[in-house]
Design an enzyme around this catalytic site. Structure first.
Site, PDB file in Angstrom:
ATOM      1  N   LYS A 189       1.386  -1.415  -0.015  1.00 57.85           N
ATOM      2  CA  LYS A 189       0.126  -0.115  -0.248  1.00 57.85           C
ATOM      3  C   LYS A 189       1.102   1.127   0.013  1.00 57.85           C
ATOM      4  O   LYS A 189       1.903   1.143   0.794  1.00 57.85           O
ATOM      5  CB  LYS A 189      -1.389   0.187   1.200  1.00 57.85           C
ATOM      6  N   ARG A 227     -10.642 -11.079   1.856  1.00 58.23           N
ATOM      7  CA  ARG A 227     -10.818 -12.950   1.319  1.00 58.23           C
ATOM      8  C   ARG A 227     -10.506 -13.984   1.606  1.00 58.23           C
ATOM      9  O   ARG A 227     -11.169 -15.272   1.391  1.00 58.23           O
ATOM     10  CB  ARG A 227     -11.436 -12.109   0.501  1.00 58.23           C
TER      11      ARG A 227
HETATM   12  N1  BES Z   1      -8.338  -3.701   4.447  1.00 59.00           N
HETATM   13  C1  BES Z   1      -8.187  -3.255   2.682  1.00 59.00           C
HETATM   14  C2  BES Z   1      -9.493  -2.252   3.331  1.00 59.00           C
HETATM   15  C3  BES Z   1      -9.695  -1.542   2.917  1.00 59.00           C
HETATM   16  C4  BES Z   1      -8.444  -0.534   2.359  1.00 59.00           C
HETATM   17  C5  BES Z   1     -10.633  -0.660   4.172  1.00 59.00           C
HETATM   18  C6  BES Z   1      -8.296   1.090   2.436  1.00 59.00           C
HETATM   19  C7  BES Z   1     -10.643   0.701   4.641  1.00 59.00           C
HETATM   20  C8  BES Z   1     -10.063   1.394   3.596  1.00 59.00           C
HETATM   21  C9  BES Z   1      -8.181  -4.508   2.279  1.00 59.00           C
HETATM   22  O1  BES Z   1      -7.252  -5.816   2.642  1.00 59.00           O
HETATM   23  C10 BES Z   1      -8.071  -4.313   1.220  1.00 59.00           C
HETATM   24  O2  BES Z   1      -6.457  -3.289   1.217  1.00 59.00           O
HETATM   25  N2  BES Z   1      -8.230  -4.038  -0.175  1.00 59.00           N
HETATM   26  C11 BES Z   1      -8.177  -3.639  -1.650  1.00 59.00           C
HETATM   27  C12 BES Z   1      -8.570  -4.677  -2.830  1.00 59.00           C
HETATM   28  C13 BES Z   1      -7.827  -4.515  -3.941  1.00 59.00           C
HETATM   29  C14 BES Z   1      -6.633  -4.568  -4.131  1.00 59.00           C
HETATM   30  C15 BES Z   1      -9.142  -5.349  -4.567  1.00 59.00           C
HETATM   31  C16 BES Z   1      -8.866  -2.117  -1.789  1.00 59.00           C
HETATM   32  O3  BES Z   1      -9.766  -2.250  -1.204  1.00 59.00           O
HETATM   33  O4  BES Z   1      -7.827  -1.627  -2.719  1.00 59.00           O
HETATM   34 MN    MN Z   2      -5.727  -5.249   1.759  1.00 59.58          MN
END
Ligand code: BES
Ligand code: MN
Ligand code: ZN
Length: 498
Positions: A279, A353
């Site tokens: 990230k 997931r």
């Molecule tokens: N924990 C995150 C989701 C999230 C991101 C919650 C920002 C709250 C704020 C999750 O694990 C994630 O990183 N999801 C990705 C999925 C994508 C790579 C398909 C996302 O939402 O960017």
């Molecule tokens: Mn994630």
């Protein structure tokens, strides 16, 4: 802080402070009117001098009013009477509690719980008042060397009801509100704890402590157990982390043994760096909140056990960090989930997931009546619904309806999103049974579609709390949502919601 319930006249309360509401513009509520009459019209007079007009959020503290037995009277502005609804009710309680905490009053008698809220009864008002009051005094300062202590904090709060005949129902509602608030506070604290403290082992210890307190069955599965179960998807997420993963299973049994359990599954990623699909740096600290699903289901279990609800409730938390490292999973890796289905990991940041799918397959083995998973799953859900509504998906229309209704009553609302088959093809992989991401659009839906492939054999709902589990900005912190929603769902299911 202790609560009690009473019925009586505001002028006759021997209390450090009596709290009554005033609508805009200077319209007294019934209780304020009674006080005013006892005090020979003094309140009306003071208001006419322009000291307060009843605007929402405003307060006025009065001392030594004639004809009353209390030390002080706190007037709380309620805004326009026509616009006084659920949100305004809770806000008024919060304002009252915060103000009282600063006045130095040891106890207070709140007549605000007698102010009518459209479509809501006495039990609702008492339950919400207890929740809002505890919420207002919640603090997370265990890491501050200098805590801004309240000089003489408010200790005893009495909520009033109009009629004596309502006392019993109000007492029950107060106990419910109290338990829900305690569960939410636990969830908030687990969420707020820093990720170097609240790692998977810490979550496991918290669950064990909870189990000991209430005499619950608790099982912590270690890495080798996960390997033996074939949880290849969960393990793929855990592979980059030095902290060992844990699968936490805690069961409360409040119903006959042969009754199938309600199972709550909570995403327990104690820190989500994204893994190799790293990230960006900005706001990455907020990924300590990626275990708020776990925190919420643990908080709900606490509340249900506290109330001795007649339900069998099992909580499952797959807990791990999502870290990069030499052993971390790579984009392109193919893993086999516990269900036997293979998954091509195209993005290691879509980790939630992966651990949830194995936890859901584990849940299936326990013969559930229904399963609800709670997860900070997608940024896409935040884009869609902001931080007001939780995203709700379900493979049963009735379950979705019940959860929506519970959220509505709790004022911890969810919004139903589609789980149509048409979306499933976005998860196609050329090499495995499915990919773990579905492309650029509809991210909250494709994540739910992914999970639905592991929940075909039981009624299931998915709550995406990515937008609602915590607040960013100046009042950054976990919210404790959706503990109120889940508890109202369980209370209704047990026939205890009045
Ligand atoms: N924990 C995150 C989701 C999230 C991101 C919650 C920002 C709250 C704020 C999750 O694990 C994630 O990183 N999801 C990705 C999925 C994508 C790579 C398909 C996302 O939402 O960017
Ligand atoms: Mn994630
Ligand atoms: Zn995550």
């Amino acid at each position: 802080m202790e609560f009690s319930i009473k019925s009586g006249s505001p002028a006759k309360q021997r209390s450090a402070c009596v709290v009554v509401g005033v609508f805009e513009a200077r319209k007294l509520t019934v209780a304020a009117e009674m006080l005013d009459r006892a005090a020979g019209g003094r309140i009306g007079e003071i208001l006419r001098h322009g000291d307060m007009d009843g605007k929402a959020g405003s307060t006025l503290l009065l001392h030594g009013l004639p004809g009353t037995l209390c030390d002080r009277i706190l007037l709380v502005g309620l805004g326009k009477e026509k616009e006084f609804r659920e949100k305004e009710f809770s806000a008024a309680i919060r304002t009252a509690i915060r103000t009282l905490n600063d006045t130095g009053a040891f106890d207070a008698c709140l007549f605000l719980t007698e102010v009518p809220v459209r479509k809501r009864g006495t039990a609702w008002r008492i339950r919400q008042a207890a929740m809002a009051a505890r919420d207002a005094v919640y603090r997370f300062d265990q890491f501050k060397s200098r805590k801004d202590d309240v000089r003489r904090p408010l200790r005893k709060i009495t909520f009033t009801v109009e009629r004596r005949s309502e006392l019993a129902a109000a007492e029950a509602a107060m106990a419910q509100g109290n338990a829900i608030a305690e569960g939410s506070a636990l969830a908030r604290t687990l969420g707020n704890l820093p990720p170097n403290v609240c790692h998977p082992s810490y979550l496991a210890d918290s669950a064990r402590r909870l189990a000991d307190e209430f005499g619950l069955a608790c099982e912590i599965l270690e890495r080798h157990d996960l390997e033996a179960l074939g949880m290849g998807a969960f393990l793929a997420v855990a592979s980059g982390a030095h902290q060992p993963p844990k699968l936490i299973v805690v069961s409360y049994r409040g119903a006959p043994d042969d009754e199938a359990p309600v199972i709550l599954v909570g995403k327990g990623v104690t820190f989500d760096t994204g893994g190799i699909s790293l990230k960006p740096a900005a706001d990455m600290d907020e990924m300590k909140f990626d275990m708020c699903g776990a925190a919420a289901v643990i908080g709900t279990l606490h509340a249900a056990a506290r109330l001795s609800l007649p339900v069998n409730l099992t909580v499952i938390v797959p807990a791990t960090e999502n870290m990069p490292g030499g052993n971390a999973s790579r984009p392109g890796d193919i893993v086999t989930s516990m269900s036997g289905q293979t998954i091509e990991i195209l993005n290691t940041d879509a980790e939630g997931r992966l651990l949830l799918c194995d936890a859901l397959t584990y849940a299936e083995r326990l013969g559930p009546a229904l399963v609800i998973d709670v997860a900070t799953l997608t940024g896409a859900c935040v884009v869609a619904l902001g931080n007001i509504a939780t995203g709700l998906f379900s493979n049963r229309e009735t379950l979705a309806r019940d959860l929506l209704a519970a959220g509505d009553v709790a004022h911890d609302r969810a919004w139903h999103l589609p789980l149509w088959d048409d979306y499933q093809e976005l998860l196609k992989s050329p090499f495995a049974d499915m990919a773990n991401v579905g492309g650029r659009y509809g991210g909250a839906v494709t994540a739910a579609c992914f999970l639905s492939r592991f929940t075909r054999k039981f009624p299931w709902a998915h709550l995406d709390i990515a937008g609602t589990a915590w607040k960013s900005g100046s009042d950054k912190g976990a919210t404790g949502r959706p503990v109120p929603l889940l508890m109202h769902f369980l209370l209704e299911r047990c026939g205890r919601l009045s």
